[in-house]
Motif scaffolding. Structure first.
Motif, PDB file in Angstrom:
ATOM      1  N   GLY A  10       0.796  -1.218   0.000  1.00 42.54           N
ATOM      2  CA  GLY A  10       0.000   0.000   0.000  1.00 42.54           C
ATOM      3  C   GLY A  10       0.828   1.266   0.000  1.00 42.54           C
ATOM      4  O   GLY A  10       1.973   1.286  -0.435  1.00 42.54           O
ATOM      5  N   ASN A  11       0.215   2.325   0.525  1.00 42.74           N
ATOM      6  CA  ASN A  11       0.751   3.673   0.365  1.00 42.74           C
ATOM      7  C   ASN A  11       1.614   4.120   1.541  1.00 42.74           C
ATOM      8  O   ASN A  11       1.344   3.815   2.689  1.00 42.74           O
ATOM      9  CB  ASN A  11      -0.409   4.667   0.192  1.00 42.74           C
ATOM     10  N   ALA A  44      -0.169   1.861   4.735  1.00 47.59           N
ATOM     11  CA  ALA A  44       0.826   0.790   4.749  1.00 47.59           C
ATOM     12  C   ALA A  44       1.937   1.090   5.744  1.00 47.59           C
ATOM     13  O   ALA A  44       2.389   0.209   6.483  1.00 47.59           O
ATOM     14  CB  ALA A  44       1.396   0.582   3.350  1.00 47.59           C
ATOM     15  N   THR A  62       5.927  -1.229  -1.540  1.00 48.21           N
ATOM     16  CA  THR A  62       5.485   0.142  -1.775  1.00 48.21           C
ATOM     17  C   THR A  62       6.532   0.877  -2.602  1.00 48.21           C
ATOM     18  O   THR A  62       7.567   0.315  -2.972  1.00 48.21           O
ATOM     19  CB  THR A  62       5.230   0.866  -0.445  1.00 48.21           C
ATOM     20  N   PHE A 138      -3.602  -5.623   1.965  1.00 53.16           N
ATOM     21  CA  PHE A 138      -3.697  -4.604   0.925  1.00 53.16           C
ATOM     22  C   PHE A 138      -4.412  -3.405   1.534  1.00 53.16           C
ATOM     23  O   PHE A 138      -5.553  -3.534   2.001  1.00 53.16           O
ATOM     24  CB  PHE A 138      -4.485  -5.122  -0.284  1.00 53.16           C
ATOM     25  N   CYS A 139      -3.793  -2.237   1.512  1.00 49.86           N
ATOM     26  CA  CYS A 139      -4.424  -1.088   2.156  1.00 49.86           C
ATOM     27  C   CYS A 139      -4.110   0.197   1.382  1.00 49.86           C
ATOM     28  O   CYS A 139      -3.155   0.270   0.608  1.00 49.86           O
ATOM     29  CB  CYS A 139      -3.975  -0.957   3.604  1.00 49.86           C
ATOM     30  N   GLY A 140      -4.958   1.203   1.599  1.00 47.89           N
ATOM     31  CA  GLY A 140      -4.740   2.498   0.973  1.00 47.89           C
ATOM     32  C   GLY A 140      -4.943   2.517  -0.525  1.00 47.89           C
ATOM     33  O   GLY A 140      -4.456   3.423  -1.206  1.00 47.89           O
ATOM     34  N   ILE A 141      -5.694   1.552  -1.063  1.00 50.38           N
ATOM     35  CA  ILE A 141      -5.859   1.538  -2.514  1.00 50.38           C
ATOM     36  C   ILE A 141      -6.767   2.670  -2.984  1.00 50.38           C
ATOM     37  O   ILE A 141      -6.880   2.918  -4.180  1.00 50.38           O
ATOM     38  CB  ILE A 141      -6.364   0.177  -3.036  1.00 50.38           C
ATOM     39  N   THR A 169      -9.592  -0.587   2.182  1.00 42.73           N
ATOM     40  CA  THR A 169      -9.482   0.256   0.988  1.00 42.73           C
ATOM     41  C   THR A 169      -9.195   1.712   1.294  1.00 42.73           C
ATOM     42  O   THR A 169      -8.562   2.403   0.503  1.00 42.73           O
ATOM     43  CB  THR A 169     -10.782   0.195   0.175  1.00 42.73           C
TER      44      THR A 169
END
Length: 299
Positions: A10-11, A44, A62, A138-141, A169
């Motif tokens: 993620g971000n 993330a 990342t 999975f995060c920050g999509i 998400t």
């Protein structure tokens, strides 16, 4: 005790957090605030930092810019014991996110993507395709347009065969009308969905949680853990729906990132001993809110 491998996708970005304010100022004016912070941010980053502090072997997938900020992030993560083998520094600037906090402890974000647009499905697949026996978050999509492609579901379907997958998400920057079908398309390809209450209701296009839960249980196969702030959380699956109270928080120091800390605490139970441990998730989030992780992320 052997701890399972945890991977966070993620971000990461610079967070500038200012506040608090009671109302938005008129354009062209200036207001004073009690605090302005600059720190490591992104879902993330927050989750990986907490997992590392909980003693887990955690890896982060990342990108950041090849500027002094991105290099500083990578060095700091290495100091904290986070595996940065798949943390790529790309030509360009590390993304920023500006948060304005309200006196109610709510906040609004202004974010840019910058080099994060290169964090796409192919980038992730190249690094995870052969992964087995890991817990993958999975995060920050919401801010990663490269992960909005339909082929993300195909990658998740492959990964799910040999790993445990989690999805948080975040709130979409370009609205739910666009983002809703993207999220709905992924929910049967993960083991756990980890939204907050506002995100969950917006996804389901409903006002009341009870109705939204029933529809979710009938339409999706993934289990969900809904974060409800100070009220607690709701755990649900096809044949269960349980509300879990949160312990009262003491001094509120930092609410931004508390949901990411909650995710890390929840994953720590499953990755540590294979048990669903909601109490630990709440305890870790409480520690974050009370400022116990700030020293690891603040410049």
């Amino acid at each position: 005790m052997k701890l399972d491998r945890v991977i966070v996708v993620g971000n990461v970005n610079v967070d500038i957090i200012a506040g608090s304010i009671d109302r938005w100022p008129a354009w062209g004016t200036e207001v004073g605030v009690d605090s302005i912070e600059v720190r490591i941010g992104g879902q993330a980053a927050n989750s990986a930092v907490v997992l590392s502090r909980l003693g887990f072997p955690v890896e982060i997938v990342t990108v950041a810019g090849d500027d002094f900020i991105g290099k500083g992030f990578k060095a700091r993560f290495t100091e904290l014991g986070i595996d940065v083998s798949d943390f790529e520094l790309l030509k360009g600037r590390t993304p920023f996110s500006i948060a304005i906090t309200h006196s109610s402890n709510e906040r609004s974000f202004f974010s840019n993507e910058s080099v994060m647009r290169s964090l796409d499905v192919d980038f992730v697949a190249d690094r995870l395709r052969e992964t087995k026996s890991a817990h993958i978050l999975f995060c920050g999509i919401n801010v990663l347009r490269g992960l909005h492609e339909d082929k993300l579901r195909s990658l998740m379907d492959v990964l799910k065969e040999d790993n445990t997958l989690y999805l948080d998400t975040g709130w979409p920057t370009n609205g739910w009308e666009y983002f809703r079908p993207k999220v709905s398309n992924l929910l049967s390809s993960v083991d756990w969905f980890l939204p907050n209450e506002a995100e969950f209701l917006s996804l389901m296009q409903l006002e009341y949680l009870e109705e939204a839960v029933q529809i979710y249980k009938s339409d999706y196969t993934s289990r969900a853990l809904i974060k409800m702030g100070s009220r607690g959380s709701m755990l649900m699956g096809k044949d269960q729906c349980e509300f879990h109270h949160a312990e009262k928080t003491g001094d509120i120091v930092d609410t931004i990132g508390a949901g990411d800390a909650f995710n890390a605490g929840f994953i720590s139970g499953l990755a540590g001993n294979g048990r669903i441990d909601i109490a630990t998730a709440h305890a870790v989030a409480k520690d974050w809110i009370e400022g116990k992780y700030r020293t690891y992320i603040t410049f």
